[in-house]
Write an enzyme that holds these catalytic residues in place. Structure first.
Site, PDB file in Angstrom:
ATOM      1  N   LEU B 226      17.997  15.694  77.631  1.00  0.00           N
ATOM      2  CA  LEU B 226      18.229  14.441  76.902  1.00  0.00           C
ATOM      3  C   LEU B 226      19.320  14.641  75.854  1.00  0.00           C
ATOM      4  O   LEU B 226      19.421  15.706  75.241  1.00  0.00           O
ATOM      5  CB  LEU B 226      16.938  13.975  76.227  1.00  0.00           C
ATOM      6  CG  LEU B 226      15.747  13.710  77.145  1.00  0.00           C
ATOM      7  CD1 LEU B 226      14.590  13.128  76.349  1.00  0.00           C
ATOM      8  CD2 LEU B 226      16.132  12.771  78.290  1.00  0.00           C
ATOM      9  N   GLY B 267      11.110  21.059  75.539  1.00  0.00           N
ATOM     10  CA  GLY B 267      10.983  19.925  74.623  1.00  0.00           C
ATOM     11  C   GLY B 267      11.573  18.650  75.198  1.00  0.00           C
ATOM     12  O   GLY B 267      10.875  17.661  75.389  1.00  0.00           O
ATOM     13  N   ASP B 268      12.881  18.684  75.511  1.00  0.00           N
ATOM     14  CA  ASP B 268      13.509  17.482  76.062  1.00  0.00           C
ATOM     15  C   ASP B 268      14.266  17.810  77.342  1.00  0.00           C
ATOM     16  O   ASP B 268      15.296  17.245  77.639  1.00  0.00           O
ATOM     17  CB  ASP B 268      14.437  16.829  75.024  1.00  0.00           C
ATOM     18  CG  ASP B 268      15.543  17.789  74.556  1.00  0.00           C
ATOM     19  OD1 ASP B 268      15.459  18.996  74.899  1.00  0.00           O
ATOM     20  OD2 ASP B 268      16.480  17.344  73.870  1.00  0.00           O
ATOM     21  N   GLU B 269      13.708  18.780  78.074  1.00  0.00           N
ATOM     22  CA  GLU B 269      14.335  19.203  79.334  1.00  0.00           C
ATOM     23  C   GLU B 269      13.421  18.868  80.497  1.00  0.00           C
ATOM     24  O   GLU B 269      12.207  19.111  80.443  1.00  0.00           O
ATOM     25  CB  GLU B 269      14.535  20.721  79.328  1.00  0.00           C
ATOM     26  CG  GLU B 269      15.755  21.196  78.583  1.00  0.00           C
ATOM     27  CD  GLU B 269      15.858  22.700  78.719  1.00  0.00           C
ATOM     28  OE1 GLU B 269      16.173  23.166  79.819  1.00  0.00           O
ATOM     29  OE2 GLU B 269      15.562  23.391  77.730  1.00  0.00           O
TER      30      GLU B 269
END
Lengths: 194, 362
Positions: B226, B267-269
């Site tokens: 993200l 986390g945002d992967e």
């Protein structure tokens, strides 16, 4: 203690007094949160803790609770049927209790049921001595014997006593083996849907 | 009266020997019936002279006395040979009989000669054997139909006790199996989004590579990271961040197919294992569609959260022998290529010989 015994007590408490009481006993006695499994073994103190917690919560003497447990067991059809294999009438059933321990072992080789000795049998009077590794079997058997008398349709008075050595003993006065119509017992096992 | 000595040389039947001192056992058929409720006494002529009460009950044809043996019984499952001598039954040792009226009921037993040279016929003692429980049911037998010395009651008891124990074990196994499945699902799931976690992705990728080696279908791995997510988290708080991640999961689920695996690996992967539509142009279109949907503003507690994403995609067809770690590393490298090219882009690494990689921004 064999899980079968602990689970029987668990089912008795839950069926008789409801889920809320059982949850309460679970917490008070620090039992395994998921309750007991019939085919596992548990440390003996857990059984006592469970009974004490239930007796305290219900405000009932321990012995009275255990007598109710004995009566409850006879309401479980598979167990009632196994008991009825003991004999065709209540007198024969009482005599067969000497085999209770052996019959238990035949079903489950690690099931530790009490040893019952018939020490006297005169006309209509039976004296049964109960020897077990843990206390409490006396009242359980008293409740069970009363319920089985009803099941056979016999008129009997069962008194829980203590012998000189402090062991539980049951005095059974059998007035009538067939006082009224007992419950049906077909030798053929009922067909159970799988 | 039947009377038999210990050597089988009976002396009864002719009368006058009841008071005689001897080793013969005088037995009236009624007494014998109490001890052996399934006895059968055949005369030399092969006719039934007496039968025990339980045997009479299951044959169900009256007293049986005087009837020929083979009117009611089969030897094994076949009629006895005509004129079968009663001695023949004795010689057979262990007998297997069945009932003419109910051939499913099998009886087991043996025959013994009575009297000198079998002069008083033969005595058969029969039992149900393994078909006991069925016989009890079919013939409505009760405990009184068995001799107290018979182990039939113990066998019936044991059978019911075994059924009860097995029922408990079955229930226990069911509960354990359910618990195992729940634990397994929990171990492979990202709790926030419900997507697969890194462990589940690695297992799926390993399985996919192994399947490919056995001639399975090709696949693609897409790595999504993200953009601007940290800003949302830092300015609007973790709850907003969680809300965004949940929405990303919804988008990814909607844009993939049933057989694909969507995993949150950090986390945002996110990593997608794609099994269909592996044409590079369609993969590029898919990546662009996902990025476009991620860029749609979403509102959390009155605040607009704006994010984007960068995607790198590799195909199993690019490798002579694909390796999960290598593919993930290459997808990661393609992803950072896309980021360097300006965020909000999707890069598909083409197999050798398929021209330059399209790098499509949205």
């Amino acid at each position: 203690m064999h899980g079968l015994i602990n689970r029987s007590i668990q089912c008795f408490l839950r069926d008789t007094y409801g889920e809320a009481l059982w949850r309460d006993v679970l917490g008070r006695a620090h039992l395994p949160p998921e309750g007991f499994e019939a085919m596992l073994h548990y440390p003996d103190p857990l059984t006592d803790a469970m009974i004490d917690a239930a007796a305290a919560r219900l405000g009932k003497p321990r012995a009275a609770l255990l007598e109710d447990l004995g009566a409850y067991l006879v309401t479980r059809e598979p167990l009632r049927r196994l008991m009825r294999f003991g004999g065709t009438d209540y007198g024969e059933f009482l005599l067969s209790l000497e085999e209770l321990q052996g019959r238990g072992l035949m079903a489950l080789p690690d099931l530790d049921l009490p040893e019952i000795r018939l020490t006297a049998a005169t006309a209509g009077r039976f004296l049964l001595q109960v020897r077990a590794k843990v206390a409490g079997w006396g009242p359980v058997l008293a409740g069970l014997l009363r319920a089985m008398a009803d099941d056979y349709g016999a008129l009997a008075i069962i008194e829980l006593q203590q012998d000189a050595g402090g062991h539980a003993q049951l005095q059974v006065s059998l007035h009538e083996t067939q006082f009224y119509q007992g419950r049906q017992f077909d030798l053929a096992s009922p067909v159970v849907a799988q | 009266m039947i009377a038999a000595g210990p050597d089988g040389a009976g002396r009864g039947g002719s009368g006058g020997d009841d008071g005689r001192q001897g080793t013969a056992v005088p037995l009236a058929p009624e007494v014998l019936g109490r001890l052996m409720p399934m006895f059968l006494w055949l005369g030399r002529d092969g006719r039934i002279r007496a039968a025990g009460p339980t045997l009479r009950k299951i044959v169900g044809a009256g007293p049986l006395t005087g009837d020929p043996f083979d009117a009611h019984f089969l030897l094994g499952r076949a009629p006895a040979a005509p004129g079968l001598a009663t001695e023949g039954l004795v010689r057979r040792g262990r007998l297997h009989l069945s009932l003419r009226a109910n051939p499913a009921a099998v009886l087991r037993g043996q025959a013994a000669a009575l009297g000198p040279a079998g002069g008083h016929g033969v005595l058969l003692n029969l039992t149900f054997g393994i078909g006991l429980a069925e016989a009890v049911r079919d013939f409505g037998l009760t405990e009184a139909d068995f001799a107290p010395s018979d182990l039939a009651m113990e066998l019936l008891y044991l059978r019911e006790a075994k059924d009860a124990v097995l029922a408990e074990l079955k229930a226990l196994n069911q509960r354990l199996e359910t618990a195992r499945r729940v634990a397994e699902a929990e171990a492979l799931t990202d709790p926030l989004t419900g997507l697969a976690n890194r462990r589940a992705l690695e297992a799926a990728l390993t399985q996919e590579v192994a399947a490919l080696a056995r001639g399975g279908a090709p696949f693609a791995v897409a790595h999504l990271d993200l953009d601007h997510f940290k800003a949302v988290n830092d300015t609007l708080g973790h709850a907003a961040g969680d809300h965004v991640l949940t929405r990303v999961a919804t988008v990814l689920r909607a844009e993939t197919r049933r057989g694909d695996v969507v995993a949150r690996v950090g986390g945002d992967e996110f990593v997608l294992l794609l099994r269909a539509n592996l044409d590079p142009a369609r993969l590029t279109a898919l990546g662009s569609r996902i990025i476009a949907r991620l860029e749609e503003p979403c509102v959390f507690q009155g605040n607009s959260c704006r994010i984007s994403g960068s995607i790198g995609i590799v195909l199993s067809a690019s490798y002579p022998v694909p390796d999960p770690d290598r593919m993930l590393a290459d997808a990661d490298a393609a992803l950072y290529g896309a980021k360097r090219g300006g965020r909000g882009r999707c890069t598909v690494v083409l197999p050798p010989g398929q021209g330059a990689a399209p790098d499509v921004g949205v």
